[in-house]
Design an enzyme around this catalytic site. Structure first.
Site: not given
Ligand code: PLP
Length: 408
Positions: A147, A232, A261
């Site tokens: 994701f 990521d 986050k």
């Molecule tokens: C939450 C998340 C995203 C997206 O972040 P947003 O702030 O919602 O755009 C991307 N990569 C990972 C691993 C995530 O957990």
């Protein structure tokens, strides 16, 4: 502040039903106040919040230092755009470089935007590999079950039917391999490959971690083929595993990192760190954002880093997660009809449920514990990084009580 006079004030539920886009299946709960690991709804019910706003509220709700920092900065200077310097952005970049290694930082407003920047970096690296020619080398290898966000780049890197359905065609240039299967990544590498992008620990996919050997293997694969290794860390970074970045335990260093986050502790901010070897790929005019890296957002993030360091929350997470994980680890044996396993590290934990997690999330909420579901029938527990031993223990007893009263 007050609504126009009316017999009864319209409820939040009615306003959502009437006016908010139906893009979320929300819990029937209106949260009005938070403090530490607790939130209160508009009926006065109190909850232990182990969603942390999906791994965002790193210091819990309304940490006094964070509140003071944001209030102070809000009264001083909030936004300037990136046409000018501000006193906080450079300092925050310096602090992130301190954790990530020599390089440079780009600030944005979310995880998806951080990953967009990574994907653009991969494209620039591909152009450099092709001696300036565009369109020859741009493929990014990602993991199945990944994701990476909801923008077109992020979605295109996220090969889930539920994410992509209705929005195709996707952006070209993404291919997918099996997480923790180096061979399957290596098999996809060719002259058109620019980079590899994986979550160090998959969050939305159900808490699946890259093994240290796999990360080391990816590092070698990237070195051998002149690919960028991009991680990521939007969900697993910023102390959640007891280290600033989750990849640190593997002893490798990526070429670029996406984060967001937890970084702002509730204030929207994202960032891309690029190692010095590739940092000069971005030159003036090549990427931008109006809001990214405002004095206010950076003050919030600096306050998060200050508190993490001063209150030693890395050690706290490492230390307190051990007995918590041990207690949670007994659940599959005691409730085999409901839970089949436990994954995760630090304060990033997934309970593998036997069936649809939605009923369990509801049952926990009704007993005062907020948790998040994830892919593959998983319930995620994401306490604030300063959650106390007592709060962690309380979560386990709420889960035990809830499961004990649920039928098979
Ligand atoms: C939450 C998340 C995203 C997206 O972040 P947003 O702030 O919602 O755009 C991307 N990569 C990972 C691993 C995530 O957990």
């Amino acid at each position: 502040m007050d609504n126009p006079p009316s017999i009864a004030r319209t409820s939040a539920a009615e306003l959502y039903d009437a006016h908010v886009l139906k893009s979320y299946a929300r819990a029937p709960l209106t949260l009005v106040r938070g403090r530490g690991s607790r939130v209160w709804d508009d009926q006065g019910n109190r909850y232990l919040d182990f969603t942390s706003g999906i791994a965002v509220s790193a210091l819990g709700h309304c940490h006094p230092d964070w509140v003071a920092a944001v209030q102070r900065q809000a009264a001083e200077l909030i936004h300037t755009s990136n046409l000018f310097r501000n006193p906080n952005q450079g300092e925050l970049a310096r602090r992130i470089v301190g954790y990530a290694g020599p390089g440079r930082v780009f600030f944005c407003n979310s995880g998806a935007e951080a990953n967009e920047a990574l994907i653009k970096l991969a494209r620039l690296h591909g152009v450099k590999k092709s001696n300036g020619e565009e369109g020859k080398c741009y493929t990014v290898l990602c993991a199945k079950q990944a994701f990476h966000g909801r923008t077109f780049g992020g979605m295109s890197a996220t090969p889930q039917e539920k994410i992509q359905h209705g929005f195709r065609p996707m952006t070209p240039g993404f291919e997918f391999a099996e997480l923790n299967n180096l061979r399957s990544f290596a098999d996809l590498v060719n002259a058109g490959t620019a980079a590899i992008l994986v979550e160090t620990i998959q969050g939305e996919g159900g808490i699946h971690a890259c093994t240290p050997d796999f990360l080391k293997g990816l590092r070698e694969l990237c070195d051998k083929n002149n690919l960028l290794l991009m991680l990521d860390e939007v969900q697993c970074g910023i102390g959640r595993t007891g280290r600033f970045f989750a990849f640190e335990s593997a002893g490798i260093r990526p070429d670029a990192i996406g984060m967001a986050k937890g970084l702002g502790g509730g204030f929207p901010i994202g960032a891309m760190w690029v190692g010095e070897r590739s940092a000069e790929l971005f030159q003036p005019g090549m990427h931008g954002t109006t809001f990214g890296g405002t004095p206010l957002a950076c003050a919030a993030a600096l306050s998060v880093l200050d508190v993490l360091e001063r209150e030693n929350l890395f050690t706290h997470v490492a230390k307190e997660s051990a007995p918590w994980l041990e207690a949670l680890g007994k659940l599959p044996k005691d409730f085999p009809q409901h839970i089949s396993g436990l994954r995760g590290s630090g304060f990033l934990v997934g309970l593998q449920m036997v069936g649809d997690p939605a009923r369990y999330v509801t049952a926990l909420r009704e007993r005062g514990l907020l948790a998040v579901s994830a892919g593959g029938n998983v319930i995620r527990l994401l306490p604030p990084l300063n959650a106390t031993a007592a709060e962690l223990a309380e979560s386990v007893s709420i889960i035990r009580t809830a499961l004990g009263t649920l039928g098979a």
